[in-house]
Structures are given as structure tokens and as C-alpha cells.
Design an enzyme around this catalytic site. Structure first.
Site, PDB file in Angstrom:
ATOM      1  N   ASP A 201       0.322   5.027  -7.771  1.00  0.00           N
ATOM      2  CA  ASP A 201       1.024   4.809  -6.509  1.00  0.00           C
ATOM      3  C   ASP A 201       2.177   3.830  -6.713  1.00  0.00           C
ATOM      4  O   ASP A 201       2.137   2.986  -7.608  1.00  0.00           O
ATOM      5  CB  ASP A 201       0.068   4.243  -5.455  1.00  0.00           C
ATOM      6  CG  ASP A 201      -1.043   5.223  -5.094  1.00  0.00           C
ATOM      7  OD1 ASP A 201      -0.823   6.437  -5.232  1.00  0.00           O
ATOM      8  OD2 ASP A 201      -2.120   4.764  -4.677  1.00  0.00           O
ATOM      9  N   ARG A 202       3.176   3.916  -5.863  1.00  0.00           N
ATOM     10  CA  ARG A 202       4.340   3.047  -5.954  1.00  0.00           C
ATOM     11  C   ARG A 202       3.948   1.566  -6.047  1.00  0.00           C
ATOM     12  O   ARG A 202       4.518   0.812  -6.830  1.00  0.00           O
ATOM     13  CB  ARG A 202       5.241   3.244  -4.721  1.00  0.00           C
ATOM     14  CG  ARG A 202       6.529   2.418  -4.753  1.00  0.00           C
ATOM     15  CD  ARG A 202       7.104   2.238  -3.349  1.00  0.00           C
ATOM     16  NE  ARG A 202       7.501   3.507  -2.761  1.00  0.00           N
ATOM     17  CZ  ARG A 202       8.736   4.002  -2.784  1.00  0.00           C
ATOM     18  NH1 ARG A 202       9.700   3.335  -3.380  1.00  0.00           N
ATOM     19  NH2 ARG A 202       9.003   5.148  -2.211  1.00  0.00           N
TER      20      ARG A 202
END
Length: 297
Positions: A139-140
Site C-alpha cells: 500500500d502507498r
């Protein structure tokens, strides 16, 4: 002894090792006009390989019949600098990096900051005829270890044999509250809705079955430091299963946690172990627990 497997390979010098010795000592003996300073700069700039594997350790132990490759291209001796990722390992087939928070694993949108684009630019600057192929993602706002293939064949082997090749993946997280158990396992079915939020169910909800093992490493009055080992690799799996435990990941606003002591999602992929898809070598990479995580304990 100078060893040249290809007369056309003019960008590199190749040397065959005759007897065991440290890499720096070997290079000082065999590379014309070299000095300790120059060699260490070339090592730091990822311009030296041993049996096709990029090495940056000056005291790397060489064994008889290994092949040492030294880049003649000055561009390859310049260190790689990025505030977003750090190169952990590289060979001709793949590259392993540690990414910071705030960076996507791959492009999503016209101007998104992402690891793939950063690597493609690095490959172009170092005159490598390849691009980064995504084989898994973080995930970012999750930091940690990622592996990218350098060619389609390696990517396809990774994609179709991921669970056979990857034998250990672990994360470290700061969770809200004090964990009741020292260890345990969470199992549920995870299904994504139209808003890209994952829902967990103890019975089959048409989603994907997910298994997460956890180990509590430390506790404070307000938080717990927990290691997670993935048996399956579903989207947002750890974040959802942590919430299922009643102790969501700190900073995870998406899953309802406004406890944000470090102003970030407190999740880091610290361990990645896999069998090399081409050579069959077992590769194991580990990064330290982020210092801000430890500061809470």
C-alpha cells in the site's frame, strides 16, 4: 587471471577467482590503476558483481572459480540516490528495494509517485536494457521490502509461482491498545466492496480466504508492537485482521483508527524470503524495525 566470457561485452571487465580472499584485496590486485578509494566508490555505486550478483560489501568473501565483474561505465559507479526507495539487492534478473511511505508500488494516474517509475529511470541512467515489472505490491502508506522483475520471463515465473517461491513474508506494526495474547492466528474471508474497502467475515462471503499469524513483541500502556506473518497475501489483509483483533494498526484511518502517534500508517514489511526464480538460490532480506516504532516502547 582476466576472464572474458564475451568479447563483445566491452563495458565490463571480468576476472576469475583463483583462490579464496576478500573482494577488496582481490580488486586491488587485479584492477589496473585501482585504489581503495576508487574501488569503494565503485562498490557503493553498484558497479561490481560477483557471479552476476551486485555486491557492495568490500570484505565480501570470494571463493575459487567465482567470476568478478567490474563496470567500466562511469555512470554505473555513481551511487543511486532517492528519498523514496533504497536498493537492497540487484542482479540481472530482479531488484529488491525498500520503499518509504507515500510511494505507490506502480503507476496509478498520470503523475503518481511510484517505485516502478523511479526504477525505470534508474535503469535508463545506468544503461540497463530493462524495465521494472511489478510482481507484488505494498500500500502507498506501508513501507518496506518489494521485489521487481527486470524482464517478462522472470515476472511470469514470479506471478505464476509466487506462493511456491516466497517462503516467508513478515511485517511489523504498531497497534492501538494492549494485545491480550502473545501469539495467535486470524482466519477469515475478505471481500472488497465498490468503495475499495475490505470486509472480513468468519464465514464464506464470496471473498478470498485469508490467514495471518501474529506475535506480540512488546507492549506499552497504550500500544503493542506486533509481528505478522502472512500465510496468504490478500489486499489490506494485515490491516483488516488487526482490526478484527480489536487492535487496529495505528494511523489506519481507512479502517476506523484515529489513533495516530507517528503521523503515518504504522506498518512495515521488514522480511522477504524467496527462491530466486531463475537461479534457484534462496534469498533472504531483512530491514530493522523502524526507529519511530521502537520509540513508542
Amino acid at each position: 587471471m582476466n576472464y572474458n566470457p564475451s568479447n563483445q561485452d566491452t563495458d565490463y571487465s571480468h576476472f576469475k577467482v583463483e583462490e579464496p580472499q576478500p573482494l577488496l584485496e582481490f580488486l586491488l590486485e587485479h584492477v589496473t590503476g585501482s585504489s581503495r578509494t576508487k574501488i569503494k566508490a565503485t562498490l557503493k555505486g553498484r558497479g561490481i558483481q560477483v557471479n552476476g550478483k551486485t555486491v557492495t560489501q568490500y570484505d565480501y568473501p570470494l571463493e575459487k572459480d567465482m567470476v568478478v565483474t567490474v563496470s567500466k561505465n562511469k555512470q554505473r559507479t555513481e551511487p543511486f540516490h532517492s528519498r523514496y526507495i533504497r536498493i537492497v539487492y540487484e542482479d540481472q534478473y530482479l531488484i529488491v528495494v525498500e520503499k518509504n511511505i507515500g510511494v505507490l508500488s506502480m503507476k496509478a494516474g498520470h503523475r503518481s509517485l511510484n517505485v516502478k517509475s523511479i526504477l525505470d529511470e534508474y535503469f535508463e541512467k545506468t544503461k540497463q536494457r530493462c524495465t521494472a515489472h511489478v510482481v507484488h505490491r505494498l500500500d502507498r502508506d506501508t513501507s518496506g521490502l518489494l521485489v521487481y522483475a527486470k524482464d517478462m520471463n522472470t515476472e511470469q515465473i514470479f506471478v505464476h509461482n509466487w506462493h511456491e517461491l516466497v517462503y516467508d513474508r513478515r511485517y511489523i506494526a504498531v497497534l492501538s491498545g494492549v494485545m491480550e495474547n502473545d501469539q495467535g492466528t486470524v482466519c477469515s474471508w475478505l471481500k472488497e466492496n465498490k468503495a475499495y474497502t475490505i470486509f472480513s467475515s468468519p464465514v464464506d462471503n464470496g471473498g478470498k480466504y485469508a490467514v495471518t499469524h501474529y506475535f506480540t513483541l512488546d507492549r506499552s500502556s497504550d500500544h503493542s508492537l506486533v509481528e505478522f506473518k502472512l500465510e496468504t497475501g490478500r489486499k489490506n489483509q494485515i490491516r483488516v485482521h488487526a482490526a478484527d483483533l480489536g487492535h487496529p494498526v495505528c494511523g489506519d484511518i481507512k479502517y476506523g483508527n484515529d489513533d495516530d502517534p507517528l503521523e503515518r500508517l504504522c506498518l512495515h514489511a521488514f522480511l522477504l524470503c524467496f527462491t530466486h526464480p531463475i537461479t534457484g538460490e534462496r534469498l533472504e532480506f531483512e530491514t530493522p524495525i523502524p526507529a519511530p516504532f521502537k520509540s513508542l516502547f
